[in-house]
Design a protein around this motif. Structure first.
Motif, short mmCIF file in Angstrom:
data_model
loop_
_atom_site.label_atom_id
_atom_site.label_comp_id
_atom_site.label_asym_id
_atom_site.label_seq_id
_atom_site.Cartn_x
_atom_site.Cartn_y
_atom_site.Cartn_z
N PRO A 465 52.26 109.90 55.69
CA PRO A 465 52.65 111.20 55.13
C PRO A 465 53.69 111.08 54.01
O PRO A 465 53.61 111.81 53.01
CB PRO A 465 53.23 111.95 56.34
CG PRO A 465 52.57 111.32 57.51
CD PRO A 465 52.42 109.88 57.16
N ILE A 466 54.63 110.16 54.15
CA ILE A 466 55.65 109.98 53.11
C ILE A 466 55.01 109.44 51.83
O ILE A 466 55.31 109.90 50.72
CB ILE A 466 56.76 109.05 53.61
CG1 ILE A 466 57.55 109.73 54.74
CG2 ILE A 466 57.71 108.67 52.47
CD1 ILE A 466 58.55 108.83 55.43
N LEU A 467 54.11 108.48 51.98
CA LEU A 467 53.40 107.96 50.81
C LEU A 467 52.54 109.04 50.17
O LEU A 467 52.42 109.12 48.93
CB LEU A 467 52.53 106.76 51.21
CG LEU A 467 53.27 105.49 51.62
CD1 LEU A 467 52.28 104.43 52.09
CD2 LEU A 467 54.12 104.95 50.46
N VAL A 511 45.33 111.93 56.84
CA VAL A 511 46.37 111.63 55.86
C VAL A 511 45.94 110.44 54.99
O VAL A 511 46.18 110.43 53.78
CB VAL A 511 47.72 111.32 56.56
CG1 VAL A 511 48.82 111.11 55.52
CG2 VAL A 511 48.10 112.45 57.50
N LEU A 512 45.27 109.45 55.62
CA LEU A 512 44.76 108.32 54.85
C LEU A 512 43.77 108.79 53.80
O LEU A 512 43.79 108.31 52.66
CB LEU A 512 44.10 107.31 55.80
CG LEU A 512 43.41 106.11 55.15
CD1 LEU A 512 44.43 105.27 54.37
CD2 LEU A 512 42.72 105.26 56.21
N TYR A 513 42.91 109.73 54.16
CA TYR A 513 41.96 110.28 53.19
C TYR A 513 42.70 110.93 52.02
O TYR A 513 42.39 110.68 50.85
CB TYR A 513 41.04 111.30 53.85
CG TYR A 513 40.33 112.19 52.85
CD1 TYR A 513 39.21 111.73 52.17
CD2 TYR A 513 40.81 113.48 52.58
CE1 TYR A 513 38.57 112.54 51.23
CE2 TYR A 513 40.18 114.29 51.64
CZ TYR A 513 39.07 113.81 50.97
OH TYR A 513 38.45 114.61 50.04
N TRP A 514 43.68 111.79 52.32
CA TRP A 514 44.38 112.52 51.26
C TRP A 514 45.21 111.57 50.40
O TRP A 514 45.29 111.75 49.17
CB TRP A 514 45.26 113.59 51.89
CG TRP A 514 45.59 114.71 50.94
CD1 TRP A 514 46.77 114.93 50.31
CD2 TRP A 514 44.72 115.75 50.52
NE1 TRP A 514 46.69 116.04 49.52
CE2 TRP A 514 45.43 116.58 49.63
CE3 TRP A 514 43.39 116.08 50.80
CZ2 TRP A 514 44.88 117.70 49.02
CZ3 TRP A 514 42.84 117.19 50.20
CH2 TRP A 514 43.57 117.98 49.32
N LEU A 515 45.83 110.57 51.02
CA LEU A 515 46.60 109.57 50.27
C LEU A 515 45.69 108.79 49.33
O LEU A 515 46.01 108.60 48.15
CB LEU A 515 47.32 108.63 51.23
CG LEU A 515 48.01 107.40 50.62
CD1 LEU A 515 49.09 107.83 49.63
CD2 LEU A 515 48.60 106.52 51.72
N THR A 516 44.56 108.35 49.87
CA THR A 516 43.60 107.61 49.03
C THR A 516 43.10 108.49 47.90
O THR A 516 42.97 108.05 46.75
CB THR A 516 42.41 107.13 49.89
OG1 THR A 516 42.91 106.35 50.98
CG2 THR A 516 41.46 106.28 49.07
#
Length: 543
Positions: A465-467, A511-516
């Motif tokens: 989430p921070i990233l 969150v991994l999807y949104w970060l990517t």
């Protein structure tokens, strides 16, 4: 004009609004179970329909002995009094991450009553308000042996010259349990019976939290309705009574479901009942009358599903049963995304990598729209000096200002809404992925790398989430359209912080999807602006 930036804010806030609206529609609070009555719950766990025309009635009964039957994926505990399934352990699903204890779906204990009951009612039924049949069996435990495809467990009961045999069949690798009633009429008169099956559950509130709520309650399918939830609160307000020739009834919870699937293409009634003390809810079906002539026998078949929301096997078991993996209104996006996700996962053997690759596929498909978005934003930035000049020239004359701006957009061939479409398209994709992570049992306890051992749970250290928030901040900094309004500036400044707080509690996989997605967007944005610079359409220099 700062329409693109305003639309970005509106779009992000709309995502939150749509999610909140969907939660309100699907996860209304249910009546809380009364804890002081939990011990008494075990003593009232055997309820049977009284007849085909009257409302089902409750009856208290003592328990018989229990037997166990086990396949390679499922272990059932069956009460010989009535032949009810009072416990189901899912041997391939752990109760907790890294635990060696199987997940317990059906159960009958001091904390919760959740049992699958079935029997024969009607004119000559043996399951009545005054008692249940005490079945006999040849052993106390049965287990699927190596090389066997199925294990059969017959329970027998004889009354007034009629032999009743209730047989449970567990098949290798399947959560679909066959339940067969064989009635051998050795008398000189015909007899009439009706099959029924029902699921009894302690009334509980939905669990989870604001960002990951989970539904616990009933659902059914009928000739008129492919799939519909029927919550405990619905059952309290109005009892379900549906006449149908096809369908099933079920109780859902996070990732798992139990369902009775009677023989199709025969008349049946779907019903619900809430106990007088408001502690238990029951959803069930009552089948058509079966007449057994003298000195003949008849068989009645039904199926009990008790296991994970395995969409492929559920679809093969009964029509529309796979809809219990409920993706909400975004199902038409979620289903192909889930198919793509599972297809990629089979190749890479890691759900986290599969999520990253799915994100790349989605962003690649949306690239033409992304390019149009940032080209439009760059052109809008080029027009900012002229727009500012108009503001100074026309002052508070908003109508004249609007007319001149529309004229300018037309002359420069700029669409002020050009940056909105990719945002609007990504919102339903995001919501579809959200429900995929909430419903797809394949992602439960699925590890990625390092500290992420369960992609369906939140990041334990909040690193993703921070990233994600940092990447969102960088996207804002790279945006070519400045924000002149002080209030918008404050909103945009705090937007990454607000969404970081939201994403702290989302599943790590989401969150991994949104970060990517943000990282890919950063690269795409840099590349698009670089190409625009070569064409003289954009300048890095801030004005």
């Amino acid at each position: 004009m700062n329409s693109n930036r305003s639309l970005l804010v509106m779009g992000l806030l709309l995502v939150s609004f749509l999610l909140f609206t969907q939660w309100q529609q699907d996860f209304n609070p249910e009546i809380q179970a009364q804890k002081q009555a939990q011990i008494q719950a075990q003593q009232q766990s055997h309820d049977v329909p009284a007849s085909s025309t009257s409302q089902p009635a409750d009856v208290a009964s003592v328990k018989g002995k229990t037997i166990t039957v086990e396949s390679d994926v499922l272990r059932l505990t069956i009460d010989t009094l009535g032949g009810d399934v009072v416990d189901s352990d899912l041997l391939k699903h752990n109760a907790e991450l890294h635990s060696n204890t199987p997940f317990e779906l059906l159960q009958d204990n001091a904390n919760r009553v959740y049992i699958a009951q079935s029997g024969l009612v009607g004119k000559n039924g043996i399951d009545t308000v005054s008692g249940r049949p005490q079945y006999q069996t040849t052993a106390e435990s049965f287990k699927l042996a190596d090389g066997q495809d199925a294990v059969n467990v017959p329970l027998t009961f004889e009354k007034d010259g009629v032999l009743y045999t209730k047989t449970f069949t567990l098949k290798r690798g399947s959560y679909n349990v066959d339940v067969n009633f064989n009635i051998k009429n050795g008398t000189a008169e015909a007899i009439e019976v009706q099959p029924y099956g029902q699921l009894k559950h302690t009334i509980v509130e939905n669990s989870g939290n604001l960002t990951m709520p989970t539904y616990t309650g009933g659902a059914y399918s009928s000739s008129e309705t492919n799939y519909k939830k029927y919550s405990f609160q619905d059952m309290e307000k109005a009892g379900l009574s549906v006449e149908t020739n096809t369908g099933w009834i079920a109780v859902l919870q996070h990732y798992f479901v139990s369902a009775w699937i009677p023989t199709q293409d025969q008349a049946m009634t779907l019903f619900t009942r809430v106990s007088d003390d408001k502690r238990f809810a029951t959803i069930g079906y009552r089948g058509a009358v079966t007449t057994v002539a003298p000195n003949t026998e008849a068989s009645i078949n039904t199926h009990l599903w008790t296991g994970p929301k395995d969409q492929k096997e559920m679809a093969e078991t009964a029509n529309h049963l796979d809809l219990t993996a409920d993706y909400g209104w975004a199902w038409f996006i979620a289903k192909p995304l889930f198919w793509l996700l599972t297809t990629i996962q089979k190749a890479v053997s890691n759900w986290g990598i599969a999520i990253i690759l799915v994100t790349i596929v989605v962003k690649s498909i949306l690239y033409p729209l992304t390019k149009a978005q940032y080209t439009s934003m760059a052109k809008m930035r080029m027009l900012q000096p002229k727009i500012q000049e108009m503001r100074e020239r026309f002052g508070d004359d908003r109508q004249r200002m609007s007319q001149e701006m529309m004229k300018l957009y037309k002359e420069e061939k700029v669409n002020p809404m050009g940056g909105c479409l990719p945002i609007l398209i990504q919102m339903p994709i995001f919501i579809a992925l959200y429900w995929t992570f909430m419903e797809a049992v394949e992602l439960r306890h699925a590890p990625f790398f390092g500290w992420i051992q369960d992609l369906s749970a939140q990041d334990p250290y909040y690193i993703f989430p921070i990233l994600m928030g940092a990447s969102m901040f960088l996207l804002q900094k790279m945006s070519p359209t400045p924000v002149a309004d002080p209030m918008q500036q404050k909103v945009m400044t705090f937007m990454p912080v607000i969404f970081t707080v939201f994403f702290l509690f989302f599943p790590a996989g989401l969150v991994l999807y949104w970060l990517t997605s943000n990282c890919i967007t950063l690269f795409q944005q840099w590349w698009i602006y670089r190409q625009l610079e070569k064409k003289g359409l954009h300048s890095r220099k801030k004005k």
